[in-house]
Design a protein around this motif. Sequence first.
Motif, PDB file in Angstrom:
ATOM      1  N   ALA A 140       0.944  -1.193   0.009  1.00  0.00           N
ATOM      2  CA  ALA A 140      -0.137   0.056   0.145  1.00  0.00           C
ATOM      3  C   ALA A 140       0.865   1.182   0.056  1.00  0.00           C
ATOM      4  O   ALA A 140       0.632   1.995  -0.576  1.00  0.00           O
ATOM      5  N   SER A 141       1.964   1.226   0.871  1.00  0.00           N
ATOM      6  CA  SER A 141       2.566   2.467   1.112  1.00  0.00           C
ATOM      7  C   SER A 141       3.556   2.614  -0.472  1.00  0.00           C
ATOM      8  O   SER A 141       3.868   3.719  -0.667  1.00  0.00           O
ATOM      9  N   SER A 142       3.891   1.412  -1.273  1.00  0.00           N
ATOM     10  CA  SER A 142       4.529   1.672  -2.208  1.00  0.00           C
ATOM     11  C   SER A 142       3.830   1.939  -3.789  1.00  0.00           C
ATOM     12  O   SER A 142       4.146   2.106  -4.557  1.00  0.00           O
ATOM     13  N   GLY A 143       2.460   1.853  -3.253  1.00  0.00           N
ATOM     14  CA  GLY A 143       1.445   2.163  -4.524  1.00  0.00           C
ATOM     15  C   GLY A 143       1.492   0.955  -5.473  1.00  0.00           C
ATOM     16  O   GLY A 143       1.113   1.205  -6.585  1.00  0.00           O
ATOM     17  N   ILE A 144       1.757  -0.280  -4.888  1.00  0.00           N
ATOM     18  CA  ILE A 144       1.691  -1.473  -5.637  1.00  0.00           C
ATOM     19  C   ILE A 144       0.208  -1.966  -5.807  1.00  0.00           C
ATOM     20  O   ILE A 144      -0.259  -2.453  -4.670  1.00  0.00           O
ATOM     21  N   ARG A 145      -0.199  -2.016  -6.901  1.00  0.00           N
ATOM     22  CA  ARG A 145      -1.685  -2.644  -7.120  1.00  0.00           C
ATOM     23  C   ARG A 145      -1.561  -4.207  -6.540  1.00  0.00           C
ATOM     24  O   ARG A 145      -0.718  -5.126  -7.099  1.00  0.00           O
ATOM     25  N   HIS A 146      -2.357  -4.696  -5.997  1.00  0.00           N
ATOM     26  CA  HIS A 146      -2.478  -6.233  -5.584  1.00  0.00           C
ATOM     27  C   HIS A 146      -3.966  -6.600  -5.110  1.00  0.00           C
ATOM     28  O   HIS A 146      -4.766  -5.796  -4.739  1.00  0.00           O
ATOM     29  N   GLY A 147      -4.220  -7.879  -5.311  1.00  0.00           N
ATOM     30  CA  GLY A 147      -5.205  -8.523  -4.882  1.00  0.00           C
ATOM     31  C   GLY A 147      -5.168  -9.002  -3.329  1.00  0.00           C
ATOM     32  O   GLY A 147      -4.247  -9.470  -2.892  1.00  0.00           O
ATOM     33  N   ASP A 148      -5.874  -8.479  -2.466  1.00  0.00           N
ATOM     34  CA  ASP A 148      -5.922  -8.755  -1.082  1.00  0.00           C
ATOM     35  C   ASP A 148      -6.860 -10.055  -0.730  1.00  0.00           C
ATOM     36  O   ASP A 148      -8.235  -9.746  -0.802  1.00  0.00           O
ATOM     37  N   VAL A 149      -6.391 -11.221  -0.565  1.00  0.00           N
ATOM     38  CA  VAL A 149      -6.888 -12.511  -0.333  1.00  0.00           C
ATOM     39  C   VAL A 149      -7.536 -12.893   1.199  1.00  0.00           C
ATOM     40  O   VAL A 149      -6.717 -13.149   1.910  1.00  0.00           O
ATOM     41  N   ILE A 150      -8.869 -12.900   1.349  1.00  0.00           N
ATOM     42  CA  ILE A 150      -9.349 -13.235   2.807  1.00  0.00           C
ATOM     43  C   ILE A 150      -9.749 -14.917   2.545  1.00  0.00           C
ATOM     44  O   ILE A 150     -10.293 -15.211   1.803  1.00  0.00           O
ATOM     45  N   LEU A 151      -8.784 -15.522   3.211  1.00  0.00           N
ATOM     46  CA  LEU A 151      -8.742 -16.917   3.079  1.00  0.00           C
ATOM     47  C   LEU A 151      -9.768 -17.453   4.197  1.00  0.00           C
ATOM     48  O   LEU A 151     -10.166 -18.765   4.026  1.00  0.00           O
ATOM     49  N   GLY A 152     -10.049 -16.850   5.125  1.00  0.00           N
ATOM     50  CA  GLY A 152     -11.017 -17.188   6.090  1.00  0.00           C
ATOM     51  C   GLY A 152     -12.546 -16.811   5.631  1.00  0.00           C
ATOM     52  O   GLY A 152     -12.803 -16.323   4.665  1.00  0.00           O
ATOM     53  N   HIS A 153     -13.407 -16.910   6.798  1.00  0.00           N
ATOM     54  CA  HIS A 153     -14.730 -16.418   6.583  1.00  0.00           C
ATOM     55  C   HIS A 153     -14.516 -14.964   6.261  1.00  0.00           C
ATOM     56  O   HIS A 153     -13.956 -14.282   6.817  1.00  0.00           O
ATOM     57  N   PRO A 154     -15.630 -14.327   5.538  1.00  0.00           N
ATOM     58  CA  PRO A 154     -15.609 -12.930   5.323  1.00  0.00           C
ATOM     59  C   PRO A 154     -15.686 -12.046   6.336  1.00  0.00           C
ATOM     60  O   PRO A 154     -15.136 -10.938   6.215  1.00  0.00           O
ATOM     61  N   SER A 155     -15.763 -12.564   7.626  1.00  0.00           N
ATOM     62  CA  SER A 155     -16.042 -11.593   8.756  1.00  0.00           C
ATOM     63  C   SER A 155     -14.537 -11.245   9.129  1.00  0.00           C
ATOM     64  O   SER A 155     -14.280 -10.510  10.087  1.00  0.00           O
ATOM     65  N   ALA A 156     -13.538 -11.922   8.617  1.00  0.00           N
ATOM     66  CA  ALA A 156     -12.192 -11.614   8.843  1.00  0.00           C
ATOM     67  C   ALA A 156     -11.733 -10.204   8.321  1.00  0.00           C
ATOM     68  O   ALA A 156     -10.733  -9.517   8.790  1.00  0.00           O
ATOM     69  N   LEU A 157     -12.598  -9.480   7.568  1.00  0.00           N
ATOM     70  CA  LEU A 157     -12.716  -8.013   7.262  1.00  0.00           C
ATOM     71  C   LEU A 157     -13.841  -7.628   7.905  1.00  0.00           C
ATOM     72  O   LEU A 157     -14.894  -7.712   7.677  1.00  0.00           O
ATOM     73  N   THR A 158     -13.634  -6.556   8.717  1.00  0.00           N
ATOM     74  CA  THR A 158     -14.653  -6.108   9.442  1.00  0.00           C
ATOM     75  C   THR A 158     -15.405  -4.810   8.408  1.00  0.00           C
ATOM     76  O   THR A 158     -14.774  -3.996   7.739  1.00  0.00           O
ATOM     77  N   VAL A 159     -16.598  -4.793   8.855  1.00  0.00           N
ATOM     78  CA  VAL A 159     -17.589  -3.814   8.121  1.00  0.00           C
ATOM     79  C   VAL A 159     -18.553  -3.256   8.916  1.00  0.00           C
ATOM     80  O   VAL A 159     -18.740  -3.622   9.955  1.00  0.00           O
ATOM     81  N   GLY A 160     -19.131  -2.054   8.661  1.00  0.00           N
ATOM     82  CA  GLY A 160     -20.067  -1.314   9.459  1.00  0.00           C
ATOM     83  C   GLY A 160     -19.391  -1.056  11.189  1.00  0.00           C
ATOM     84  O   GLY A 160     -18.397  -0.721  11.186  1.00  0.00           O
TER      85      GLY A 160
END
Length: 432
Positions: A140-160
């Motif tokens: 992110a700090s280098s501006g390198i485009r990347h796919g961010d893979v969530i390997l667990g249940h989607p709740s591994a990324l918090t929303v709301g």
Amino acid sequence: MTLLIISPDYASHLYPLATLGTAWQRAGERVVVATGLATDAIVTQFGFERENLQLGRGTNPGVIRAEDQPRGEDDALRGFFEATRRGAVETLAFQASARGNDLLWDPLNVAREVQRVVTRVQPSHVIVDHLAFSARLALASSGIRHGDVILGHPSALTVGDEVYGYPPAWPEAIHPDPVALAELRHLCERVRDSFTAQWNEALSTLDPGAAASEDAFAETGDVLLLNYPGELHPAERTALLGPHAFLGSAVRTESPDAEVDEWVNSSDTPIIYVSLGSFLSVRSDVLARICDALRGLDVRVALANGSTPRAALGTIPASWLVREVLPQVSLLARSMLAISHGGNNSVTESLTAGVPMLLLPLSTDQFAGSAALEGAGFAEVLDPNAATPAELRAAAERLLALAPHARIRLMRLAEDLAHHPGAQRAREVLAG
């Protein structure tokens, strides 16, 4: 064209990430995996190149044992195992307290090494494990485009208003004490704030002009890739995600195993596959109760005992197949039921095989993931610390006789997952 895969030195993480890389491999493109030495054999097995990159203190080549870990990590692992015996909230609290050292390990040094790897490899595309926070800081700090893979249940990324480490849903069989739950949420909020401060401090060093994060656990890469079937994800939660794609599953192709093939073909008796994964196979008490439950059924059992000694399982019927490690994907394809801890690899591989599940969640996202499968009618969930052999046996019998309407829905999902595999979906998103 070159794909760079960045993975922790854990087999359970590398297997699905490497499977995604096979889509680039089939297209005749170069695939490089940046990971640690412990999983070198897995990288070689896939036919990829490896760049050495250590993303944390611990390693797991397939079956994890505390005594094989570096000093400090061994005690942390024993503490985690002991917490699972005390209960769900105790386990989640233990994991929350260890989060800074666990997920944001040596961020500046790791980030700079990731940047050096990128410079050497010169990738056209990059995919990275979502939980490799230090590596994602570098990208992110280098501006390198990347796919961010969530390997667990989607709740591994918090929303709301979700808080990382605090399950947004619980299966019916697990009833945490409300006071303990409130304390867990407060703990997770404190950890979130501390973790975010660490993230922002490292980010400001790597990229002084970058905007500070309000919640590092809610940060994502350029494209979010979720190793999970979108059909099972609530529409209201999906609406809160940024640019994303549901990959469905990343099911690897396994090499033939003559012993397993002979065992599978030796009888028409239904097969139940049992595994608590590479970490939680240490719970010999749970595996022993599962064995007690299944001995009286007219089934054959394929059981991966991992770090549990075979002797701790009691009498093993002659018709069963018990090994430290088994080819899970191959056996699920021939099984009528899977019994597991509800880890995302076990779940998505079972769904792709069209196999109903008896789940015994023990940690992290396994509680929310198990609740989702329970709600879909594809699984029953029991408390691993409380379920008796009789309760386990009754649940297994019900699932072996899964209602036709549920089995039809499960098979339709399995056909979709198999027809459009996650590797293909990932390449379509990143390569266009």
